[in-house]
Design an enzyme around this catalytic site. Structure first.
Site, short mmCIF file in Angstrom:
data_model
loop_
_atom_site.label_atom_id
_atom_site.label_comp_id
_atom_site.label_asym_id
_atom_site.label_seq_id
_atom_site.Cartn_x
_atom_site.Cartn_y
_atom_site.Cartn_z
N CYS A 73 25.28 -6.15 6.45
CA CYS A 73 25.37 -6.19 7.91
C CYS A 73 25.75 -4.79 8.38
O CYS A 73 26.86 -4.32 8.09
CB CYS A 73 26.42 -7.21 8.37
SG CYS A 73 26.64 -7.25 10.17
N CYS B 127 22.05 -5.75 15.99
CA CYS B 127 21.91 -5.92 14.54
C CYS B 127 21.69 -4.54 13.96
O CYS B 127 20.66 -3.90 14.22
CB CYS B 127 20.74 -6.84 14.22
SG CYS B 127 20.40 -7.01 12.45
#
Length: 291
Positions: A87, A220
Site C-alpha cells: 500500500c 491509492c
C-alpha cells in the site's frame, strides 16, 4: 487479550487514504479478518480504508528474511480484512508514524512489506518520498466494463495488481460501489485494483480508483504509480530508452501525488502523510471484535 488490557491505536492518512495504525512491535496480537473489518467500519468501528499493524520484522514470520535490511514490517490489511501485498499511501503513513513515535530518526529508512523492502525518505515535516521499486507491465488483454461502456486496460503490477483504464471523463467510472466487471477473470485470480484515468494536461492526469478489498478510496499510492507508468508508456518511450526521468502529477480525490519513473525503472512517489489522532480501544469492544 483480556477484557482489562488496553491496546493503543492511531489514525493517519495520506491524501485522504486513511488508516488505523496498530502498534504491535513484538507481534503478539492476532488480528483476524473479521476484527480488521470491524475496526475499519466507519459506523461501528474507528473507520479506515485499512489497518497498518506495526511489527518488528524479526517478530513476524513473513518478514524475518527482511529483518537485516528493515527493522519494521508493515503488516497491511484492506478494509475488509484481507491481506494485501503493498500500500503506497500506507507506507508513507507508516514512516510518518515511526518518526512520530520516536522509533526512527528523520532521513532515510527501510520498511519491510509483503512486496519487499521499500526505501523511504521522511523529514520532520512535509512530504514523504518512497522508492516503490520497478513496475511490471504485462501484455495480457484485459477489458473493463462500466454502464455499457468497455475499455482496454493496461495490466501493471507495483507488487500488487492494477488495471489502468484511460477514459474521457472520470464520471464514466460510475459510482464504484462494486468491483467494475473485468475480463478475463483469470488474469487477476486474487482480485485487482482498477484505476480510471483522465488527462488534465502535459504530464498531468487525474484518477479514480476501486481498491481491492476496500471499494472506492480517496487515493491509492500504488495505483498512482501504476497510472503514471501506464501513462508514460502511452505518451512515448520508456525512461530506460530516453535516459530521462518521466515525472507525472497524479490527482486523486484526496489531493495530488508526484510520481517519477527513473531511467533504471525505479518508481518514486512523493506525497503527504499525517497522523491525526491517537487513543486506546475500549477493552470490552476490542475483546468482542477479536473473538
Amino acid at each position: 487479550m483480556t477484557s482489562t488490557q488496553r491496546l493503543a491505536y492511531l489514525k493517519g492518512h495520506g491524501t485522504e487514504n486513511d488508516f488505523v495504525i496498530v502498534p504491535d512491535p513484538d507481534g503478539r496480537l492476532d488480528l483476524p479478518r473479521a476484527a480488521v473489518a470491524r475496526i475499519c467500519d466507519r459506523r461501528a468501528g474507528l473507520g479506515g480504508d485499512g489497518v497498518l499493524r506495526v511489527v518488528r520484522s524479526a517478530a513476524h514470520p513473513e518478514a524475518q528474511d527482511q529483518a537485516d535490511e528493515a527493522e519494521w514490517f508493515m503488516d497491511y490489511r484492506n478494509g475488509d480484512g484481507s491481506i494485501a501485498e503493498m500500500c503506497g499511501n500506507g507506507v508513507r503513513v507508516f514512516a510518518r508514524y515511526l518518526l512520530h513515535a520516536g522509533l526512527v530518526e528523520a532521513g532515510d529508512l527501510a520498511i519491510a512489506t509483503r512486496a519487499g523492502v521499500r526505501r523511504v525518505h521522511v523529514a520532520k515535516t512535509g512530504d514523504v518520498t518512497v522508492s516503490m521499486g520497478r513496475a511490471e507491465l504485462f501484455e495480457e488483454s484485459v477489458v473493463v466494463t462500466v454502464g455499457g461502456r468497455s475499455w482496454p486496460a493496461r495490466n501493471v503490477s507495483m507488487g500488487n495488481p492494477h488495471a489502468v483504464v484511460f477514459v474521457e471523463d472520470l464520471a464514466h467510472a460510475g459510482d464504484l460501489l462494486a468491483v467494475p466487471p473485468f475480463s478475463p477473470a483469470s488474469v487477476y485470480p486474487d482480485g485487482v485494483n482498477i484505476e480510471f484515468v483522465a488527462d488534465r494536461g502535459p504530464h498531468h492526469v487525474a484518477m479514480r480508483v476501486h481498491e481491492r478489498g476496500s471499494g472506492e478510496t480517496r487515493s491509492c499510492g500504488t495505483g498512482a504509480c501504476a497510472v503514471a507508468v501506464a501513462t508514460a508508456r502511452r505518451d512515448g518511450p520508456a525512461p530506460a530508452e530516453t535516459g530521462t526521468p518521466a515525472i507525472y502529477t497524479v490527482d486523486v480525490l484526496g489531493g495530488s501525488l508526484s510520481i517519477t519513473e527513473l531511467p533504471d525503472g525505479t518508481v518514486e512517489m512523493t506525497g503527504p502523510a499525517e497522523i491525526v489522532a491517537e487513543g486506546t480501544f475500549e477493552p470490552a469492544w476490542l475483546t468482542a471484535a477479536l473473538a
